[in-house]
Write a protein that holds these residues in place. Structure first.
Motif, PDB file in Angstrom:
ATOM      1  N   VAL A   1       0.859  -1.180   0.000  1.00 19.35           N
ATOM      2  CA  VAL A   1       0.000   0.000   0.000  1.00 19.35           C
ATOM      3  C   VAL A   1       0.896   1.231   0.000  1.00 19.35           C
ATOM      4  O   VAL A   1       1.834   1.331   0.799  1.00 19.35           O
ATOM      5  CB  VAL A   1      -0.929   0.036   1.230  1.00 19.35           C
ATOM      6  CG1 VAL A   1      -1.827   1.260   1.192  1.00 19.35           C
ATOM      7  CG2 VAL A   1      -1.758  -1.239   1.317  1.00 19.35           C
ATOM      8  N   LYS A   2       0.603   2.171  -0.875  1.00 19.50           N
ATOM      9  CA  LYS A   2       1.403   3.386  -0.934  1.00 19.50           C
ATOM     10  C   LYS A   2       0.779   4.468  -0.060  1.00 19.50           C
ATOM     11  O   LYS A   2      -0.379   4.837  -0.236  1.00 19.50           O
ATOM     12  CB  LYS A   2       1.552   3.857  -2.381  1.00 19.50           C
ATOM     13  CG  LYS A   2       2.433   2.914  -3.202  1.00 19.50           C
ATOM     14  CD  LYS A   2       2.895   3.554  -4.486  1.00 19.50           C
ATOM     15  CE  LYS A   2       3.910   2.663  -5.192  1.00 19.50           C
ATOM     16  NZ  LYS A   2       4.415   3.275  -6.449  1.00 19.50           N
TER      17      LYS A   2
ATOM     18  N   LYS B   1      -1.469  11.756  -5.089  1.00 19.67           N
ATOM     19  CA  LYS B   1      -2.077  10.777  -5.987  1.00 19.67           C
ATOM     20  C   LYS B   1      -1.202  10.550  -7.217  1.00 19.67           C
ATOM     21  O   LYS B   1      -0.993   9.407  -7.649  1.00 19.67           O
ATOM     22  CB  LYS B   1      -3.467  11.250  -6.393  1.00 19.67           C
ATOM     23  CG  LYS B   1      -4.119  10.416  -7.499  1.00 19.67           C
ATOM     24  CD  LYS B   1      -4.363   8.968  -7.082  1.00 19.67           C
ATOM     25  CE  LYS B   1      -5.068   8.208  -8.199  1.00 19.67           C
ATOM     26  NZ  LYS B   1      -5.322   6.798  -7.830  1.00 19.67           N
TER      27      LYS B   1
ATOM     28  N   GLN C   1      -2.143   5.820  -2.127  1.00 23.76           N
ATOM     29  CA  GLN C   1      -3.481   5.234  -1.987  1.00 23.76           C
ATOM     30  C   GLN C   1      -4.167   5.697  -0.707  1.00 23.76           C
ATOM     31  O   GLN C   1      -5.393   5.756  -0.642  1.00 23.76           O
ATOM     32  CB  GLN C   1      -3.371   3.711  -1.996  1.00 23.76           C
ATOM     33  CG  GLN C   1      -2.868   3.141  -3.321  1.00 23.76           C
ATOM     34  CD  GLN C   1      -2.445   1.701  -3.191  1.00 23.76           C
ATOM     35  OE1 GLN C   1      -1.411   1.381  -2.597  1.00 23.76           O
ATOM     36  NE2 GLN C   1      -3.246   0.796  -3.740  1.00 23.76           N
TER      37      GLN C   1
ATOM     38  N   ILE D   1      -8.808   7.441  -3.579  1.00 25.26           N
ATOM     39  CA  ILE D   1      -7.864   7.301  -2.472  1.00 25.26           C
ATOM     40  C   ILE D   1      -8.582   7.468  -1.132  1.00 25.26           C
ATOM     41  O   ILE D   1      -9.662   8.039  -1.050  1.00 25.26           O
ATOM     42  CB  ILE D   1      -6.723   8.332  -2.555  1.00 25.26           C
ATOM     43  CG1 ILE D   1      -7.277   9.771  -2.469  1.00 25.26           C
ATOM     44  CG2 ILE D   1      -5.900   8.143  -3.833  1.00 25.26           C
ATOM     45  CD1 ILE D   1      -6.201  10.837  -2.370  1.00 25.26           C
TER      46      ILE D   1
ATOM     47  N   ALA E   1     -11.999   5.308  -0.150  1.00 25.17           N
ATOM     48  CA  ALA E   1     -11.639   5.581  -1.538  1.00 25.17           C
ATOM     49  C   ALA E   1     -12.848   5.784  -2.442  1.00 25.17           C
ATOM     50  O   ALA E   1     -12.709   6.305  -3.554  1.00 25.17           O
ATOM     51  CB  ALA E   1     -10.758   4.461  -2.074  1.00 25.17           C
TER      52      ALA E   1
ATOM     53  N   PHE F   1      -7.838  -0.030   1.527  1.00 22.22           N
ATOM     54  CA  PHE F   1      -6.465  -0.487   1.336  1.00 22.22           C
ATOM     55  C   PHE F   1      -5.801  -1.035   2.593  1.00 22.22           C
ATOM     56  O   PHE F   1      -4.833  -1.800   2.495  1.00 22.22           O
ATOM     57  CB  PHE F   1      -5.611   0.661   0.779  1.00 22.22           C
ATOM     58  CG  PHE F   1      -6.156   1.241  -0.486  1.00 22.22           C
ATOM     59  CD1 PHE F   1      -6.200   0.492  -1.648  1.00 22.22           C
ATOM     60  CD2 PHE F   1      -6.643   2.538  -0.513  1.00 22.22           C
ATOM     61  CE1 PHE F   1      -6.708   1.022  -2.823  1.00 22.22           C
ATOM     62  CE2 PHE F   1      -7.157   3.078  -1.687  1.00 22.22           C
ATOM     63  CZ  PHE F   1      -7.190   2.318  -2.853  1.00 22.22           C
TER      64      PHE F   1
ATOM     65  N   GLU G   1       6.085   3.042   0.516  1.00 27.87           N
ATOM     66  CA  GLU G   1       5.346   1.788   0.558  1.00 27.87           C
ATOM     67  C   GLU G   1       5.244   1.202   1.959  1.00 27.87           C
ATOM     68  O   GLU G   1       6.210   1.160   2.706  1.00 27.87           O
ATOM     69  CB  GLU G   1       6.010   0.742  -0.353  1.00 27.87           C
ATOM     70  CG  GLU G   1       5.808   0.998  -1.824  1.00 27.87           C
ATOM     71  CD  GLU G   1       6.323  -0.139  -2.689  1.00 27.87           C
ATOM     72  OE1 GLU G   1       6.971  -1.063  -2.153  1.00 27.87           O
ATOM     73  OE2 GLU G   1       6.072  -0.110  -3.916  1.00 27.87           O
TER      74      GLU G   1
END
Length: 296
Positions: free
Chosen positions: A5-6, A41, A46, A92, A116, A161, A264
């Motif tokens: 997941v970012k 973004k 995310q 997001i 999101a 996420f 990350e």
């Protein structure tokens, strides 16, 4: 749900002098943060978290009823609604720290959690409220003038996420809530903050990595940057960061400039750490009664 997941963390300056109107503060800051969220973004984020009370200065440097006008209902206020639309359009999750008004005149330091798809998942209200003077000009962290202590508990939000917990600024000095968030399944805990050099900087990179290690989750710590007039109570020293459950810094922002960092989070590391360090298995809650019995 992917293991990777970012995470986006936004640290920003305040561009409007504190003597100006509340409406102007909000307008300028909201426009800026919409741009910064879009930048996050574009970098692949995310989940994005903004800094504490993002839409203005850290007004708790003074005690002035003017700032009560900055408060809004959550989720029915215009700022939450606006960022719900933004979250949906970008796909997001947004952690939105905001000054909340409930009813006629009850105020909280709050963060709304927006999924999101733009849906409002709930809110966290800051539990621990400081009242600390700093400097010789009467400045301080006069938060008891502005905020009632949080009363919604330590909630973990199941977003698109990751499972997300929220702590706000001064909360980070208290390990109890950080542990509750872990027990409830948090994979990452965000701590949006406003804190200055000379007061807490020596703790900034100690306490929250310790929470991450003790509880086996990621921590996203966010602090604003720069000096804020007219108070100039000290330098907001930035250095927002993402830290993993081993206490390793995944990414760290600069000390003195506005910045969007994206890094990350890997859920496999959470599982590896929890399999190795069985803190949740080995804890002894039946022996901890004294924590609530003894008061200062």
């Amino acid at each position: 749900m992917s293991d990777i997941v970012k995470i986006g963390l936004i640290q920003a300056t305040n561009d409007v002098d504190g003597n100006e109107s509340v409406a102007n503060h909000k307008k300028v800051a909201i426009e800026k943060h919409i741009r910064l969220v879009n930048e996050a973004k574009e970098k692949g984020a995310q989940i994005v978290c903004l800094q504490e009370i993002f839409y203005g200065p850290y007004f708790c440097a003074e005690q002035n009823t003017k700032w009560y006008d900055a408060a809004e209902e959550v989720p029915n206020g215009p700022t939450t609604k606006l960022f719900q639309e933004l979250a949906k359009s970008l796909g997001i999750v947004i952690i939105l720290p905001i000054y909340e008004r409930e009813g006629i005149a009850t105020y909280y330091n709050t963060a709304a959690v927006i999924d999101a798809d733009g849906s409002y998942l709930g809110k966290y209200r800051k539990h621990h409220i400081p009242q600390v003077g700093v400097g010789s000009e009467g400045c301080g962290f006069w938060e008891k003038f502005y905020f009632k202590p949080g009363n919604l508990g330590y909630t973990v939000f199941d977003t698109a996420f990751a499972k997300v917990g929220v702590y706000i600024c001064y909360d980070r000095h208290f390990p109890e809530g950080a542990r509750v968030l872990g027990l409830k399944g948090a994979e990452i805990v965000f701590n949006p903050s406003a804190t200055v050099a000379g007061l807490s900087e020596y703790l900034w990179k100690i306490e929250q990595p310790a929470h991450a290690v003790a509880n086996g989750y990621y921590v996203g710590a966010i602090n604003r940057v720069g000096f804020e007039a007219p108070w100039n109570m000290g330098e907001f020293y930035g250095q927002s960061y993402l830290v993993d459950p081993r206490g390793n810094y995944v990414a760290v922002a600069s000390r003195d400039k506005e910045e969007v960092i994206v890094a990350e989070m890997d859920k496999r590391i959470i599982r590896e750490v929890r399999d190795l360090w069985q803190f949740y298995r080995d804890r002894r809650p039946e022996t901890y009664e004294d924590m609530t019995k003894y008061l200062p």
